[in-house]
Design a protein around this motif. Structure first.
Motif, PDB file in Angstrom:
ATOM      1  N   LEU A 196     -42.406  47.989  16.173  1.00 59.81           N
ATOM      2  CA  LEU A 196     -42.738  46.620  16.569  1.00 59.81           C
ATOM      3  C   LEU A 196     -41.472  45.793  16.769  1.00 59.81           C
ATOM      4  O   LEU A 196     -41.396  44.975  17.700  1.00 59.81           O
ATOM      5  N   VAL A 197     -40.477  46.014  15.920  1.00 58.00           N
ATOM      6  CA  VAL A 197     -39.215  45.275  16.063  1.00 58.00           C
ATOM      7  C   VAL A 197     -38.530  45.644  17.373  1.00 58.00           C
ATOM      8  O   VAL A 197     -38.028  44.775  18.111  1.00 58.00           O
ATOM      9  N   ARG A 198     -38.492  46.934  17.717  1.00 56.10           N
ATOM     10  CA  ARG A 198     -37.833  47.372  18.955  1.00 56.10           C
ATOM     11  C   ARG A 198     -38.564  46.796  20.171  1.00 56.10           C
ATOM     12  O   ARG A 198     -37.925  46.343  21.135  1.00 56.10           O
ATOM     13  N   GLU A 199     -39.882  46.792  20.152  1.00 57.22           N
ATOM     14  CA  GLU A 199     -40.640  46.270  21.288  1.00 57.22           C
ATOM     15  C   GLU A 199     -40.412  44.771  21.460  1.00 57.22           C
ATOM     16  O   GLU A 199     -40.211  44.292  22.584  1.00 57.22           O
TER      17      GLU A 199
ATOM     18  N   ASN B 266     -38.415  42.721  24.572  1.00 61.17           N
ATOM     19  CA  ASN B 266     -38.958  41.585  25.329  1.00 61.17           C
ATOM     20  C   ASN B 266     -38.001  40.397  25.332  1.00 61.17           C
ATOM     21  O   ASN B 266     -37.939  39.631  26.301  1.00 61.17           O
ATOM     22  N   TRP B 267     -37.272  40.209  24.245  1.00 61.72           N
ATOM     23  CA  TRP B 267     -36.358  39.074  24.140  1.00 61.72           C
ATOM     24  C   TRP B 267     -34.950  39.390  24.667  1.00 61.72           C
ATOM     25  O   TRP B 267     -34.124  38.476  24.805  1.00 61.72           O
ATOM     26  N   TYR B 268     -34.683  40.627  24.952  1.00 63.82           N
ATOM     27  CA  TYR B 268     -33.323  40.995  25.340  1.00 63.82           C
ATOM     28  C   TYR B 268     -32.845  40.249  26.593  1.00 63.82           C
ATOM     29  O   TYR B 268     -31.699  39.772  26.640  1.00 63.82           O
ATOM     30  N   PRO B 269     -33.688  40.096  27.637  1.00 64.79           N
ATOM     31  CA  PRO B 269     -33.219  39.335  28.800  1.00 64.79           C
ATOM     32  C   PRO B 269     -32.835  37.901  28.454  1.00 64.79           C
ATOM     33  O   PRO B 269     -31.888  37.352  29.008  1.00 64.79           O
ATOM     34  N   VAL B 270     -33.570  37.288  27.577  1.00 69.08           N
ATOM     35  CA  VAL B 270     -33.245  35.916  27.177  1.00 69.08           C
ATOM     36  C   VAL B 270     -31.903  35.879  26.469  1.00 69.08           C
ATOM     37  O   VAL B 270     -31.052  35.008  26.727  1.00 69.08           O
TER      38      VAL B 270
ATOM     39  N   GLU C 103     -24.419  38.183  21.674  1.00 75.95           N
ATOM     40  CA  GLU C 103     -24.037  39.532  21.258  1.00 75.95           C
ATOM     41  C   GLU C 103     -25.207  40.091  20.444  1.00 75.95           C
ATOM     42  O   GLU C 103     -25.526  39.571  19.375  1.00 75.95           O
ATOM     43  N   VAL C 104     -25.837  41.112  20.936  1.00 75.57           N
ATOM     44  CA  VAL C 104     -27.013  41.684  20.289  1.00 75.57           C
ATOM     45  C   VAL C 104     -26.590  42.913  19.497  1.00 75.57           C
ATOM     46  O   VAL C 104     -26.078  43.883  20.072  1.00 75.57           O
ATOM     47  N   ASP C 105     -26.775  42.845  18.187  1.00 74.94           N
ATOM     48  CA  ASP C 105     -26.370  43.937  17.296  1.00 74.94           C
ATOM     49  C   ASP C 105     -27.622  44.472  16.614  1.00 74.94           C
ATOM     50  O   ASP C 105     -28.108  43.898  15.629  1.00 74.94           O
ATOM     51  N   ILE C 106     -28.181  45.546  17.147  1.00 70.91           N
ATOM     52  CA  ILE C 106     -29.399  46.155  16.593  1.00 70.91           C
ATOM     53  C   ILE C 106     -29.037  47.516  16.014  1.00 70.91           C
ATOM     54  O   ILE C 106     -28.566  48.400  16.736  1.00 70.91           O
TER      55      ILE C 106
ATOM     56  N   LEU D 173     -39.031  33.892  14.902  1.00 74.45           N
ATOM     57  CA  LEU D 173     -37.658  34.012  14.411  1.00 74.45           C
ATOM     58  C   LEU D 173     -36.676  34.118  15.577  1.00 74.45           C
ATOM     59  O   LEU D 173     -35.626  33.449  15.590  1.00 74.45           O
ATOM     60  N   PHE D 174     -36.999  34.956  16.568  1.00 75.10           N
ATOM     61  CA  PHE D 174     -36.092  35.118  17.711  1.00 75.10           C
ATOM     62  C   PHE D 174     -35.971  33.814  18.499  1.00 75.10           C
ATOM     63  O   PHE D 174     -34.886  33.458  18.986  1.00 75.10           O
ATOM     64  N   GLN D 175     -37.075  33.104  18.609  1.00 73.39           N
ATOM     65  CA  GLN D 175     -37.041  31.832  19.327  1.00 73.39           C
ATOM     66  C   GLN D 175     -36.203  30.797  18.573  1.00 73.39           C
ATOM     67  O   GLN D 175     -35.456  30.011  19.191  1.00 73.39           O
ATOM     68  N   ASN D 176     -36.287  30.782  17.237  1.00 72.19           N
ATOM     69  CA  ASN D 176     -35.467  29.861  16.448  1.00 72.19           C
ATOM     70  C   ASN D 176     -33.989  30.159  16.608  1.00 72.19           C
ATOM     71  O   ASN D 176     -33.157  29.244  16.647  1.00 72.19           O
ATOM     72  N   VAL D 177     -33.650  31.460  16.709  1.00 71.20           N
ATOM     73  CA  VAL D 177     -32.240  31.828  16.897  1.00 71.20           C
ATOM     74  C   VAL D 177     -31.741  31.283  18.233  1.00 71.20           C
ATOM     75  O   VAL D 177     -30.644  30.726  18.342  1.00 71.20           O
ATOM     76  N   VAL D 178     -32.559  31.426  19.293  1.00 70.20           N
ATOM     77  CA  VAL D 178     -32.144  30.949  20.612  1.00 70.20           C
ATOM     78  C   VAL D 178     -32.037  29.426  20.626  1.00 70.20           C
ATOM     79  O   VAL D 178     -31.107  28.862  21.223  1.00 70.20           O
TER      80      VAL D 178
END
Length: 463
Positions: free
Chosen positions: A339-342, A346-350, A357-360, A383-388
């Motif tokens: 679920l995290v990878r999916e 989805n958020w990677y383009p944003v 810098e995306v560190d997964i 969470l991802f939206q708050n980071v952006v």
């Protein structure tokens, strides 16, 4: 008026009641001391063996009267008769005694037994010396004129000597101090008993109030207590009941406000969706028109803001449902790394567009938690939206797994200014509130560490 009110309060106080106990105890003390002496005397007579040491001599007065009667009975008797009678009563009536008699001429006629200190011939001087010695002697001495006369002494006189110890009474208790000690202890025990009753009543009332504070009713509030005397504890009980009533009123107002807020949020969310859909359709129409670059940028900006507004409406509805317990979750074993990878995909383009810098760094094996798939995706999206929105200045997002307390935990980090700093996109914090509620409903432990160097959010499965 204030003095009267203060006096009334003092009469109803615990201090006043205890002072009454002390005053009553002090007033009873002068009464109890004489009563103690009287009762101790009665008990002394009761516990004392009333029989004398010699059963023939009940008392000195009785012995003296008996001796005088014997002297009267010898009126007109001859010297031989007197001697015979004295020998008889010495064995029958006055045993263990010393007896002698002297005739009218002052001659000692009989000694039972022989007594060296008794002269054979008496004169006045010897009689006075004898009587003086008899007063201070250990022998109880009775002198009686034979025939009972006090003027006619022609028959002489007879003397009886008995050890004074014959009249001592045998006591079962040799010290009266035991009685005094008993009554002093009795008074002290009574005072302690009354004091224990007084303070025991205070303790029972305090314990009852403590139990009422610890117990909860159906509404989750402490139960009311029954008030007693209008003293300090009674005032405390009244204040406690007033506090409970105020809490109940406040809880009722809070529930009404919460229901009103929930209805307002639900109504606004549904009402906003309709014009939002219309605006989106018109923007879509304008996008097909021939516009300048500036117009296209404006349309793009409006579309992004509309997306944010739609996301905010969804979050409001989700928060409303979660806080009211109406958000249904189906927690089942899920591979959270999938679920995290999916979601990250989805958020990677944003992130790429924003220059992150995306560190997964996720392991190859699966980590299975019992979660609701849609709820967990919403949690990650918030969470991802708050980071952006709030940590874009750090241009970094990290997603990895670490071991914590013997379990594998999911950790999401950024290098933003931290939660204490104000950002240009600062909102009401609904996103984080939803993540907290979702984590709680899915039995996940959430831990946030934030500083000026960035924020770290860790999720750990409790089960």
């Amino acid at each position: 008026m204030n003095g009267l009110r203060n006096g009334t309060r003092f009469r109803n106080s615990l201090l006043f009641r205890y002072l009454i106990i002390l005053v009553v105890a002090m007033m009873l003390l002068p009464i109890m001391l004489p009563a103690m002496l009287i009762v101790s005397s009665v008990l002394s007579a009761w516990v004392t063996d009333m029989k004398p040491a010699n059963s023939h001599y009940l008392s000195s007065s009785r012995t003296e009267d008996s001796w005088h009667r014997e002297a009267i009975a010898l009126k007109g008797a001859t010297p031989e008769q007197i001697s015979i009678h004295l020998r008889k009563i010495q064995g029958d009536t006055f045993p263990d005694s010393q007896i002698f008699w002297v005739d009218a001429a002052g001659k000692t006629r009989l000694e039972l037994p022989t007594q060296p200190d008794v002269p054979k011939q008496w004169d006045a001087t010897q009689a006075v010396v004898f009587m003086k010695k008899a007063m201070n002697s250990d022998l109880f001495t009775v002198v009686s004129f034979i025939g009972g006369g006090q003027k006619n002494t022609n028959q002489g006189y007879m003397v009886l000597k008995i050890p004074r110890s014959f009249f001592d009474q045998q006591r079962t208790d040799n010290s009266m101090m035991l009685y005094y000690l008993f009554f002093i202890l009795l008074i002290l025990a009574a005072f302690i008993f009354v004091s224990l009753l007084f303070f025991g009543g205070i303790r029972r009332r305090l314990v009852r109030l403590q139990v009422a504070m610890s117990q909860r009713g159906e509404d989750g509030l402490p139960i009311l207590v029954s008030t007693g005397r209008p003293d300090e504890i009674g005032k405390l009980e009244e204040a406690f009941n007033q506090m409970v009533e105020q809490l109940a009123e406040s809880r009722g107002r809070e529930r009404q406000e919460e229901e009103l807020r929930k209805r307002l949020v639900a109504d606004l969310s549904h009402d906003i969706r309709t014009p939002l859909t219309v605006v989106r359709s018109h923007l879509y129409t304008l996008d097909d028109e021939s516009l300048s670059d500036r117009g296209k940028r404006s349309i793009s900006l409006m579309e992004n803001k509309l997306k944010d507004l739609g996301s905010l409406i969804d979050n409001l509805l989700a928060y409303n449902l979660l806080s009211s317990g109406k958000y249904t979750l189906n927690n089942e074993p899920r591979d959270i790394l999938r679920l995290v990878r999916e979601c990250a995909a989805n958020w990677y383009p944003v992130w790429e567009k924003e220059g992150f810098e995306v560190d997964i760094d996720l392991p190859e094996h699966s980590i299975v938690w019992k979660v609701d798939e849609q709820g967990f995706r919403r949690l990650l999206d918030n969470l991802f939206q708050n980071v952006v929105r709030h940590a874009a200045s750090g241009r970094y997002i990290g997603i990895h797994v670490e071991e914590h307390n013997g379990k594998e935990a999911l950790v999401i980090t950024d290098k933003g200014p931290g939660m204490e700093q104000q950002s240009n996109e600062k909102g009401a914090g609904i996103g984080l509130a939803i993540t907290e509620l979702l984590a709680r409903e899915m039995d996940l432990e959430r831990d946030i560490v934030s500083s000026s160097a960035g924020t770290q959010i860790r999720f750990l499965n409790k089960t």
